[in-house]
Design a protein around this motif. Structure first.
Motif, mmCIF file in Angstrom:
data_model
loop_
_atom_site.group_PDB
_atom_site.id
_atom_site.type_symbol
_atom_site.label_atom_id
_atom_site.label_comp_id
_atom_site.label_asym_id
_atom_site.label_seq_id
_atom_site.Cartn_x
_atom_site.Cartn_y
_atom_site.Cartn_z
ATOM 1 N N SER A 35 0.797 -1.134 0.094
ATOM 2 C CA SER A 35 -0.056 -0.185 -0.066
ATOM 3 C C SER A 35 0.903 1.223 -0.164
ATOM 4 O O SER A 35 1.932 1.074 -0.392
ATOM 5 C CB SER A 35 -0.947 0.069 1.220
ATOM 6 N N PHE A 92 -5.440 1.846 4.539
ATOM 7 C CA PHE A 92 -4.765 0.721 4.802
ATOM 8 C C PHE A 92 -5.709 -0.402 4.981
ATOM 9 O O PHE A 92 -5.193 -1.596 5.342
ATOM 10 C CB PHE A 92 -3.845 0.657 5.995
ATOM 11 N N PRO A 96 -5.542 -3.163 2.008
ATOM 12 C CA PRO A 96 -4.405 -4.046 1.937
ATOM 13 C C PRO A 96 -4.205 -5.125 3.309
ATOM 14 O O PRO A 96 -3.895 -6.284 3.158
ATOM 15 C CB PRO A 96 -3.299 -3.134 1.857
ATOM 16 N N VAL A 155 -5.513 0.012 -2.234
ATOM 17 C CA VAL A 155 -5.771 1.113 -1.348
ATOM 18 C C VAL A 155 -7.238 1.282 -1.164
ATOM 19 O O VAL A 155 -7.982 0.937 -2.164
ATOM 20 C CB VAL A 155 -5.321 2.667 -2.023
ATOM 21 N N CYS A 184 -2.766 -0.921 -9.798
ATOM 22 C CA CYS A 184 -3.280 -0.607 -8.649
ATOM 23 C C CYS A 184 -4.676 -0.993 -8.307
ATOM 24 O O CYS A 184 -5.612 -0.487 -9.402
ATOM 25 C CB CYS A 184 -3.150 0.978 -8.396
#
Length: 511
Positions: A7, A80, A83, A106, A136
């Protein structure tokens, strides 16, 4: 069993990669989070645990330890959650570890497993791209914001179950793309603002044109109703359009501040920030328990307009002194130091006294001491950092009655662009772009004067009792005037005009 997901944390407007390590072992069923965590991150323990349960994932009673590395970096916010959940599921065998390679996660998690949008996705995705990540996974609410970065696949996820299916290749998702050529940086002013709307004030318009051409700071002094605010609001109409790189830099600031939405993933117009005079120092410069950008950073590469300048708290506006010199603001906190860019054009407007009509004694009833006390709220060190001071005179009735459309913003902008192109070519080997950014060392190189010009400046320096900073700013402004005139050398007429823009502060701030 051990697993690792990636992350990122946001420091200033830059992302820092954070490794989310999960270890599952025998022992008491405890869920520990370690790694220099803020309160929001520590609370992720309950959000993630209940979210996993409500998403249908049954976890054996094990000792779960989560470490967010590097351990000396303070982790703040709720980004967080995702993740952490992914790392736990990987450690329990729900997701193969190799499927997390070169992937950054994220997202904030709801108790029902849905993934909510977070702030700062744009700088996080940009950092991931720079460090070689291939994809991502972000909340679907941040998908357009993250997709602005080219060269990395960005996937929007609605909930935890969808994320797991995607990582196990059970669900095919297409990365979201925004083509930069489809982004519009054309000028579309909803208020149809134009300099042709302003009656008279030709001297003020000329000063503003010079200020924009060299990105100089400007102060307008005049009675109420003279058109100072009207002029200031039209400054963005003569500024050059944003490049993609400039737009990306500004958008990173707005992303960290939570001011980007899914319909506006990229700032496409130069900022114009006009805070009220009751603004606090923290709101102007940035700060808070978890530091956030202030108005001076939100005005980066645009205009910061401070109307009724003396009405601002003196301690608040004195904060501007360091950013005006260094083009950035540094905020020190117990948990670390944060830097935000603050390369803006300062535009200020003020009345010459509390009633607004000094030195017209037919209207002004203020005593000399009252006038000095009012304008004295603006300190000389701060005034020295303003390159151009101009007087906006009261418009008379005949000018208003016989109003004719004056020069348009479009024609003024053409001259501004020509002067800017000259500067970009001149400073192509430097680390700056505009005349206002010249340092004392480079002033000697790019602002050379002839014998007559040196004599004129020496007389002005002595008679006006100028400071060294004011001396340098006169040279910078004269360099911009010469560029507007298409002259390679600074001549007497350019220098004389620049000196005139320093004479107004002597009129009102004389000892």
């Amino acid at each position: 069993m051990f697993s690792k997901a990636f992350s990122a944390a946001v420091n200033g407007i830059d992302g820092i990669i954070v490794s989310v390590e999960a270890d599952v072992s025998d022992g008491l069923p405890i869920f520990d989070l370690v790694g220099y965590l803020g309160s929001e991150v520590r609370e992720a323990r309950e959000r993630v645990r209940i979210s996993l349960k409500n998403s249908g994932f049954q976890l054996p009673a094990k000792r779960i330890t989560i470490n967010l590395s590097p351990a000396d970096l303070r982790k703040e916010g709720t980004a967080f959650d995702l993740p952490i959940a992914i790392a736990i599921l990987t450690a329990f065998g729900y997701i193969p570890q190799e499927n997390l390679d070169k992937t950054l996660f994220v997202g904030e998690m709801s108790l029902n497993g849905e993934i909510n949008k977070v702030n700062g996705v744009l700088p996080i995705v940009y950092t991931a791209y720079k460090l070689g990540f291939e994809r991502c996974v972000v909340p679907v609410g941040n998908i357009k914001e993250g997709a602005v970065v080219q060269g990395i696949d960005v996937y929007g996820i609605k909930n935890l179950q969808e994320a797991v299916r995607f990582l196990n290749n059970e669900t095919i998702l297409e990365p979201y793309f925004i083509h930069t050529e489809d982004l519009s940086f054309t000028r579309e002013d909803a208020d149809n603002l134009d300099f042709s709307d302003v009656t008279g004030q030709e001297l003020a318009k000329r000063a503003i044109e010079i200020a924009v051409s060299g990105m100089h700071n400007i102060l307008m002094v005049g009675p109420p109703g003279a058109g100072k605010t009207m002029l200031a609001k039209r400054i963005p109409t003569i500024m050059p359009e944003l490049t993609f790189e400039e737009s990306l830099e500004i958008s990173k600031i707005y992303s960290v501040s939570g001011l980007l939405n899914n319909n506006c993933s990229l700032i496409q117009k130069r900022p114009f920030r006009s805070p009220h005079h009751t603004i606090t120092a923290a709101a102007l410069a940035g700060g808070g328990r978890t530091p956030m950008p202030g108005e001076i950073s939100l005005a980066h590469l645009g205009v910061l307009f401070l109307d009724e300048f003396p009405e601002f708290n003196r301690n608040t506006i004195e904060i501007l002194r360091q950013p005006l010199e260094e083009s950035e603001v540094t905020i020190a906190r117990l948990y670390g130091t944060y830097k935000y860019p603050a390369d803006f054009m300062l535009v200020t407007a003020m009345n010459p006294c509390s009633c607004g009509y000094y030195p017209d004694r037919n209207k002004c009833n203020c005593s000399i001491n009252q006038v000095k006390r009012y304008i004295g709220k603006i300190s000389r060190p701060l005034l020295d950092r303003i390159d151009i001071c101009i007087e906006a005179l009261q418009v008379n009735y005949k000018d208003l009655e016989n109003h004719k459309l004056s020069e348009t913003s479009e024609s003024i902008r053409k001259r501004v662009m020509s002067a800017r192109e000259i500067q970009l070519e001149r400073y192509r080997d430097e680390i700056f772009y505009f005349n206002s950014q010249l340092t004392p060392k480079t002033i000697n190189q790019y602002c050379k004067l002839g014998k007559k010009e040196k004599g004129l400046l020496e007389k002005a320096f002595t008679r006006m009792n100028l400071s060294a900073r004011a001396y340098h700013r006169i040279l910078k402004v004269s360099r911009t005037i010469a560029d507007l005139d298409g002259s390679e050398d600074i001549k007497e007429k350019h220098l004389s005009e620049a000196i005139c823009y320093r004479s107004l502060d002597k009129k009102y701030w004389e000892d």
